[in-house]
Design an enzyme around this catalytic site. Sequence first.
Site, PDB file in Angstrom:
ATOM      1  N   ARG A 125       0.835  -1.214   0.000  1.00  0.00           N
ATOM      2  CA  ARG A 125       0.000   0.000   0.000  1.00  0.00           C
ATOM      3  C   ARG A 125       0.870   1.265   0.000  1.00  0.00           C
ATOM      4  NH1 ARG A 125      -0.458   4.763   2.416  1.00  0.00           N
ATOM      5  NH2 ARG A 125       0.038   3.804   4.417  1.00  0.00           N
ATOM      6  N   ASP A 126       1.491   1.568   1.126  1.00  0.00           N
ATOM      7  CA  ASP A 126       2.273   2.813   1.215  1.00  0.00           C
ATOM      8  C   ASP A 126       3.416   2.768   0.195  1.00  0.00           C
ATOM      9  OD1 ASP A 126       3.175   5.259   2.110  1.00  0.00           O
ATOM     10  OD2 ASP A 126       3.336   4.678   4.213  1.00  0.00           O
TER      11      ASP A 126
ATOM     12  N   HIS B 205       5.766   4.596  12.574  1.00  0.00           N
ATOM     13  CA  HIS B 205       5.656   4.550  11.092  1.00  0.00           C
ATOM     14  C   HIS B 205       6.634   5.599  10.559  1.00  0.00           C
ATOM     15  CE1 HIS B 205       2.961   4.299   7.339  1.00  0.00           C
ATOM     16  NE2 HIS B 205       3.707   5.353   7.093  1.00  0.00           N
TER      17      HIS B 205
ATOM     18  N   HIS C 221       9.142   7.116   7.753  1.00  0.00           N
ATOM     19  CA  HIS C 221       9.721   7.229   6.410  1.00  0.00           C
ATOM     20  C   HIS C 221      11.194   7.601   6.598  1.00  0.00           C
ATOM     21  CE1 HIS C 221       6.111   6.803   3.815  1.00  0.00           C
ATOM     22  NE2 HIS C 221       5.525   6.968   4.988  1.00  0.00           N
TER      23      HIS C 221
ATOM     24  N   CYS D  97       4.589   9.238  -0.064  1.00  0.00           N
ATOM     25  CA  CYS D  97       3.197   9.665  -0.089  1.00  0.00           C
ATOM     26  C   CYS D  97       3.009  10.654  -1.234  1.00  0.00           C
ATOM     27  CB  CYS D  97       2.832  10.313   1.243  1.00  0.00           C
ATOM     28  SG  CYS D  97       1.164  10.962   1.261  1.00  0.00           S
TER      29      CYS D  97
ATOM     30  N   ASN E 146       8.991   4.237   3.294  1.00  0.00           N
ATOM     31  CA  ASN E 146       9.115   3.826   4.693  1.00  0.00           C
ATOM     32  C   ASN E 146      10.471   3.169   4.871  1.00  0.00           C
ATOM     33  OD1 ASN E 146       6.139   3.300   3.752  1.00  0.00           O
ATOM     34  ND2 ASN E 146       6.049   3.671   5.937  1.00  0.00           N
TER      35      ASN E 146
HETATM   36  P1  HMG Z   1     -13.120  14.439  -1.709  1.00  0.00           P
HETATM   37  O1  HMG Z   1     -12.986  15.012  -3.080  1.00  0.00           O
HETATM   38  O2  HMG Z   1     -13.135  15.391  -0.569  1.00  0.00           O
HETATM   39  O3  HMG Z   1     -14.368  13.475  -1.594  1.00  0.00           O
HETATM   40  O4  HMG Z   1     -11.944  13.388  -1.519  1.00  0.00           O
HETATM   41  P2  HMG Z   1     -15.863  13.661  -1.966  1.00  0.00           P
HETATM   42  O5  HMG Z   1     -16.620  12.876  -0.963  1.00  0.00           O
HETATM   43  O6  HMG Z   1     -16.198  15.115  -2.180  1.00  0.00           O
HETATM   44  O7  HMG Z   1     -15.998  12.910  -3.385  1.00  0.00           O
HETATM   45  C1  HMG Z   1     -15.378  13.397  -4.566  1.00  0.00           C
HETATM   46  C2  HMG Z   1     -15.249  12.254  -5.572  1.00  0.00           C
HETATM   47  O8  HMG Z   1     -14.438  11.221  -5.045  1.00  0.00           O
HETATM   48  C3  HMG Z   1     -16.589  11.585  -5.915  1.00  0.00           C
HETATM   49  O9  HMG Z   1     -16.462  11.074  -7.238  1.00  0.00           O
HETATM   50  C4  HMG Z   1     -16.620  10.439  -4.953  1.00  0.00           C
HETATM   51  O10 HMG Z   1     -17.445   9.399  -5.396  1.00  0.00           O
HETATM   52  C5  HMG Z   1     -15.181   9.998  -4.956  1.00  0.00           C
HETATM   53  P3  HMG Z   1     -16.964  11.875  -8.525  1.00  0.00           P
HETATM   54  O11 HMG Z   1     -18.418  12.124  -8.238  1.00  0.00           O
HETATM   55  O12 HMG Z   1     -16.160  13.131  -8.603  1.00  0.00           O
HETATM   56  O13 HMG Z   1     -16.693  10.923  -9.637  1.00  0.00           O
HETATM   57  N1  HMG Z   1     -14.795   9.333  -3.698  1.00  0.00           N
HETATM   58  C6  HMG Z   1     -14.252   8.090  -3.625  1.00  0.00           C
HETATM   59  N2  HMG Z   1     -13.937   7.203  -4.588  1.00  0.00           N
HETATM   60  C7  HMG Z   1     -13.416   6.030  -4.173  1.00  0.00           C
HETATM   61  N3  HMG Z   1     -13.165   5.746  -2.877  1.00  0.00           N
HETATM   62  C8  HMG Z   1     -13.460   6.608  -1.911  1.00  0.00           C
HETATM   63  C9  HMG Z   1     -14.037   7.850  -2.271  1.00  0.00           C
HETATM   64  N4  HMG Z   1     -14.451   8.922  -1.579  1.00  0.00           N
HETATM   65  C10 HMG Z   1     -14.896   9.813  -2.439  1.00  0.00           C
HETATM   66  N5  HMG Z   1     -13.203   6.316  -0.642  1.00  0.00           N
HETATM   67  C11 HMG Z   1     -10.816  11.532  -0.502  1.00  0.00           C
HETATM   68  C12 HMG Z   1     -11.732  12.741  -0.296  1.00  0.00           C
HETATM   69  C13 HMG Z   1     -10.292  11.095   0.848  1.00  0.00           C
HETATM   70  C14 HMG Z   1     -11.612  10.423  -1.144  1.00  0.00           C
HETATM   71  C15 HMG Z   1      -9.665  11.946  -1.439  1.00  0.00           C
HETATM   72  O14 HMG Z   1      -9.083  13.085  -0.904  1.00  0.00           O
HETATM   73  C16 HMG Z   1      -8.622  10.883  -1.601  1.00  0.00           C
HETATM   74  O15 HMG Z   1      -8.877   9.814  -2.153  1.00  0.00           O
HETATM   75  N6  HMG Z   1      -7.373  11.153  -1.150  1.00  0.00           N
HETATM   76  C17 HMG Z   1      -6.272  10.233  -1.289  1.00  0.00           C
HETATM   77  C18 HMG Z   1      -5.646  10.049   0.046  1.00  0.00           C
HETATM   78  C19 HMG Z   1      -4.545   9.019   0.008  1.00  0.00           C
HETATM   79  O16 HMG Z   1      -4.750   7.892  -0.410  1.00  0.00           O
HETATM   80  N7  HMG Z   1      -3.336   9.417   0.434  1.00  0.00           N
HETATM   81  C20 HMG Z   1      -2.233   8.513   0.552  1.00  0.00           C
HETATM   82  C21 HMG Z   1      -2.430   7.564   1.704  1.00  0.00           C
HETATM   83  S1  HMG Z   1      -2.133   8.314   3.291  1.00  0.00           S
HETATM   84  C22 HMG Z   1      -0.468   8.073   3.574  1.00  0.00           C
HETATM   85  O17 HMG Z   1       0.237   7.601   2.721  1.00  0.00           O
HETATM   86  C23 HMG Z   1       0.054   8.410   4.929  1.00  0.00           C
HETATM   87  C24 HMG Z   1       0.299   7.183   5.819  1.00  0.00           C
HETATM   88  O18 HMG Z   1       1.179   6.266   5.186  1.00  0.00           O
HETATM   89  C25 HMG Z   1       0.910   7.629   7.141  1.00  0.00           C
HETATM   90  C26 HMG Z   1       2.094   8.577   6.920  1.00  0.00           C
HETATM   91  O19 HMG Z   1       3.136   8.148   6.418  1.00  0.00           O
HETATM   92  O20 HMG Z   1       1.880   9.749   7.203  1.00  0.00           O
HETATM   93  C27 HMG Z   1      -1.013   6.465   6.131  1.00  0.00           C
HETATM   94 MG    MG Z   2       3.311   6.451   5.206  1.00  0.00          MG
END
Ligand code: HMG
Ligand code: MG
Length: 302
Positions: free
Chosen positions: A15-16, A207, A209, A240, A249
Site C-alpha cells: 500500500r504505502d 511509522h 519514512h 506519499c 518507509n
Molecule cells: P473528496 O474530493 O473530498 O471526496 O476526496 P468527496 O466525498 O467530495 O468525493 C469526490 C469524488 O471522489 C466523488 O467522485 C466520490 O465518489 C469519490 P466523482 O463524483 O467526482 O466521480 N470518492 C471516492 N472514490 C473512491 N473511494 C473513496 C471515495 N471517496 C470519495 N473512498 C478523498 C476525499 C479522501 C476520497 C480523497 O481526498 C482521496 O482519495 N485522497 C487520497 C488520500 C490518500 O490515499 N493518500 C495517501 C495515503 S495516506 C499516507 O500515505 C500516509 C500514511 O502512510 C501515514 C504517513 O506516512 O503519514 C497512512
Molecule cells: Mg506512510
Amino acid sequence: MSIPSKVKIIDVGPRDGLQNEKEPVPAAVKVELVHRLQDAGLKEIEVTSFVSPKWVPQMADNAEVMAGIQRKPGVRYSVLTPNMKGFEAAVLSKPDEIVVFGAASEAFSQKNINCSIEESIERFRPVAAAAKAAGIAVRGAISCAVGCPYEGEIAPERVALVARLMKDIGVEHVGVADTIGVGTPLKVQRAMDATLQYYNVDEISGHFHDTYGMALANTLACLEMGIWHYDTSSAGLGGCPYAKGATGNVATEDVVYLLHGMGIETGIDLDKLIDAGKFISDFLQRKPHSRAANALLTKRLG
Ligand code: HMG
Ligand code: MG
C-alpha cells in the site's frame, strides 16, 4: 521501560510502498508480493487503500488485489478507508482491519484527504463504528507527527490532540507517522509520549519514512520506550503522493536485521523477506532501498 523481546511488523509495502509508483503495477504483481511477504512470516500486511482512483490511481485495483490473495491463517490484512464510501467498498473485500488516516497538521490534512482535521474525525467516526459492528479492527494513522511539508515542525500537543480525537471515536491502535522522515530520536519520542497520554504502549506503532536516513535511529529510540509495533515497507518502497520529495518507509529488511541483531523476535525469515523485496524491486527495475538487503544479496553471490 525495557526493550521489548518481541516485535510485530506491519508490512505496508503493497500500500504505502506502491501507492506512489507512476507506472501501473499489475494486480497480479501486488498479490505475488503479498504472498511472498506472508510466506516470509509477516503477520500483518497493509494491502491497499479504498481511496479515490482520481487521487491515487495506483490503488484503483484494490478489490482485485484483495480478491487475488490466498489468505494465510493468522495473518491480518488491512486496508485504508478515509470515509464511508471507502469503507463500504472495502467491506466487500473482507479486510481484517481498516485504517483511518488523519494528520497532526491542518495543511497536510487538506492536501491529503481534502478536509480539516476536525472534518476528518467526523468522516472517520461512522467508519470506526461500522467497522466495529462488522467485527473489523480499527487502526488509525497520525501523519506529520513530527514535521509537515507545508507547516514545518509539529508540536507534540498537536499529536496528542489527534490521538485524543481518535481515541474518542473508537480507534483501537494508532500509528505515529513521520510522513516526510524529518524526525530525529528525541522529537519522535516526544510525539510518542504525546500519544501515550491516550493509548497504551501496546496500541501504538511507529511509522517512519526514511527520507533523511533517521528511521532506524527513530525505531531504536521507540524500542527503548517499549513500543513494539512498526510499520515498515518491503525493499523500502514508497512515498506519499501528498508529501513531495519524501521517500519510502524504512525498509522491512533493515528493521528486521536490526531487531534480529538485538535478539528481538519477529517471526520473520530474513532470507525470504529479502527475496520478496528483490521480487518487487526487479519488477520496478531498481535495487531494493535497503542497506541490509543489498549487503546480504551481495554476500549471497559469494
Ligand atoms: P473528496 O474530493 O473530498 O471526496 O476526496 P468527496 O466525498 O467530495 O468525493 C469526490 C469524488 O471522489 C466523488 O467522485 C466520490 O465518489 C469519490 P466523482 O463524483 O467526482 O466521480 N470518492 C471516492 N472514490 C473512491 N473511494 C473513496 C471515495 N471517496 C470519495 N473512498 C478523498 C476525499 C479522501 C476520497 C480523497 O481526498 C482521496 O482519495 N485522497 C487520497 C488520500 C490518500 O490515499 N493518500 C495517501 C495515503 S495516506 C499516507 O500515505 C500516509 C500514511 O502512510 C501515514 C504517513 O506516512 O503519514 C497512512
Ligand atoms: Mg506512510
